[in-house]
Design a protein around this motif. Structure first.
Motif, PDB file in Angstrom:
ATOM      1  N   PHE A 189       0.831  -1.209   0.000  1.00 16.91           N
ATOM      2  CA  PHE A 189       0.000   0.000   0.000  1.00 16.91           C
ATOM      3  C   PHE A 189       0.865   1.260   0.000  1.00 16.91           C
ATOM      4  O   PHE A 189       0.531   2.256  -0.648  1.00 16.91           O
ATOM      5  N   HIS A 190       1.975   1.224   0.723  1.00 17.23           N
ATOM      6  CA  HIS A 190       2.869   2.381   0.752  1.00 17.23           C
ATOM      7  C   HIS A 190       3.443   2.657  -0.646  1.00 17.23           C
ATOM      8  O   HIS A 190       3.418   3.807  -1.117  1.00 17.23           O
ATOM      9  N   LYS A 193       0.826   3.962  -2.996  1.00 19.32           N
ATOM     10  CA  LYS A 193       0.522   5.373  -2.719  1.00 19.32           C
ATOM     11  C   LYS A 193       1.535   6.280  -3.411  1.00 19.32           C
ATOM     12  O   LYS A 193       1.164   7.292  -4.020  1.00 19.32           O
ATOM     13  N   ASN A 196       1.310   7.103  -7.537  1.00 17.68           N
ATOM     14  CA  ASN A 196       0.048   7.737  -7.943  1.00 17.68           C
ATOM     15  C   ASN A 196      -1.181   6.940  -7.504  1.00 17.68           C
ATOM     16  O   ASN A 196      -2.165   6.851  -8.248  1.00 17.68           O
ATOM     17  N   ASN A 197      -1.110   6.352  -6.309  1.00 17.02           N
ATOM     18  CA  ASN A 197      -2.233   5.571  -5.782  1.00 17.02           C
ATOM     19  C   ASN A 197      -2.677   4.458  -6.731  1.00 17.02           C
ATOM     20  O   ASN A 197      -3.871   4.257  -6.977  1.00 17.02           O
ATOM     21  N   GLN A 253      -4.794   0.149   4.429  1.00 17.36           N
ATOM     22  CA  GLN A 253      -4.965   1.161   3.381  1.00 17.36           C
ATOM     23  C   GLN A 253      -5.244   2.529   4.010  1.00 17.36           C
ATOM     24  O   GLN A 253      -4.666   3.548   3.607  1.00 17.36           O
ATOM     25  N   HIS A 258      -3.291   5.261   1.357  1.00 11.37           N
ATOM     26  CA  HIS A 258      -3.467   4.862  -0.046  1.00 11.37           C
ATOM     27  C   HIS A 258      -4.908   5.130  -0.485  1.00 11.37           C
ATOM     28  O   HIS A 258      -5.857   4.812   0.239  1.00 11.37           O
ATOM     29  N   GLN A 259      -5.071   5.693  -1.702  1.00 12.69           N
ATOM     30  CA  GLN A 259      -6.400   6.086  -2.189  1.00 12.69           C
ATOM     31  C   GLN A 259      -6.880   5.251  -3.379  1.00 12.69           C
ATOM     32  O   GLN A 259      -7.947   5.524  -3.921  1.00 12.69           O
ATOM     33  N   GLY A 260      -6.100   4.252  -3.793  1.00 14.50           N
ATOM     34  CA  GLY A 260      -6.441   3.502  -4.999  1.00 14.50           C
ATOM     35  C   GLY A 260      -7.322   2.298  -4.727  1.00 14.50           C
ATOM     36  O   GLY A 260      -7.838   2.090  -3.631  1.00 14.50           O
TER      37      GLY A 260
END
Length: 316
Positions: A189-190, A193, A196-197, A253, A258-260
């Motif tokens: 997740f890092h 992020k 670009n997510n 997340q 993380h936004q994806g």
């Protein structure tokens, strides 16, 4: 037990061993010893005998093991079976021969059958077949538990086995080829992020349920076993609480920011459907975990960020 008792911690540089060392030091223990694998190969029986003769430890804490997740266990079954048996057999047998009165053996919840009733009680050991994805490691650890039990029975020595649930925390292994699920997720997740997510792909369906214990709580359980003579040979160590892998992923997340998207690869194995420990025996004796999961993950992620550049196991 006094604060000057000579205590040898096998695996003192690993996640669990280092947490035990820090905890004992914080509690005032002043005579701790440990050796790196470069200086002492625990797979070498003569080397272990020579070390015990030189150092004459009074207590042994065995936190040394060859460990890894599903991928590593699947790819290297012989090493996971043989190397773990070599390490523990050398330590247990040499401790017995050297007159060591107290031995604390650390195992894993994977010693219990794949489809055992939940939560897992200590008496379920050897009642059914193991999870195939980590049976090699499990069999090795079962032999260690039984060796310590046999010594208790035959020689009346205080040799006890603690079976932790899934452990995580500072000084964890974040190498994606050999890490466990929680630190692997933190890294994935890092990195996503930073990219670009980007979407994160995770193994399995996300439905299996798992229990996680912060490593400092495990260290406290070891100290509890050190300072008390536990009446039985085998104790589960965990939180007694679990969540789905999907819920774990969503928690990590959120903590990493993380936004994806999260994509579940159902072609990959899930492992055991559920592994929740019954920790009533330890609770009844007076030990209980203190660190809640979200708090522990935050501490672990903070440590990960602080050590990306200089810690050998964070291979970015």
């Amino acid at each position: 037990m006094n604060k000057n008792t000579k205590i040898y911690i096998a695996g003192h540089r690993g996640m669990v061993g280092s947490a035990i060392w820090r905890t004992l030091t914080a509690k005032g223990y002043t005579n701790l010893i440990g050796e790196s694998s470069a200086n002492l190969d625990l797979k070498n029986q003569q080397a272990v005998k020579d070390y015990f003769e030189l150092q004459q430890p009074e207590v042994i804490i065995d936190a040394a093991a060859k460990v890894g997740g599903i991928l590593a266990n699947n790819d290297f079954p012989y090493q996971f079976l043989m190397e773990n048996m070599q390490i523990q057999n050398n330590l247990i047998n040499t401790a017995l021969q050297s007159g060591v009165a107290k031995f604390i053996f650390l195992g894993s919840s994977c010693i219990y059958p794949k489809l055992a009733p939940q939560p897992l009680k200590e008496e379920y050991l050897l009642t059914d077949s193991l999870e195939p994805t980590n049976e090699w490691y499990a069999i090795a650890k079962i032999t260690g538990v039984k060796a310590c039990q046999a010594i208790r029975k035959q020689f009346n020595k205080d040799y006890v086995s603690l079976m932790p649930t899934n452990l995580y925390g500072t000084h964890d292994n974040f190498d994606l080829n050999s890490s466990h699920v929680l630190p692997a997720m933190i890294r994935k997740f890092h990195e996503a992020k930073l990219n670009n997510n980007a979407a994160v792909t995770l193994w399995g369906s996300g439905t299996p349920m798992r229990e996680f214990l912060f490593v400092d709580d495990m260290a406290e359980a070891v100290v509890f076993a050190l300072e008390n003579k536990l009446p039985d040979y085998l104790y589960n160590v965990g939180t007694g609480e679990d969540l789905t892998i999907k819920e774990l992923a969503e928690t990590i997340q959120k903590i990493t920011g993380h936004q994806g998207a999260i994509i579940w690869d159902a072609e990959k194995p899930d492992g055991t459907p559920r592994k929740l420990m019954d920790v009533a025996k330890m609770h009844d004796l007076g030990w209980k975990h203190q660190v809640q999961l979200e708090q522990g993950i935050q501490k672990t992620y903070t440590w990960f960020l602080e050590n990306i550049e200089n810690y050998k196991q964070v291979k970015l």
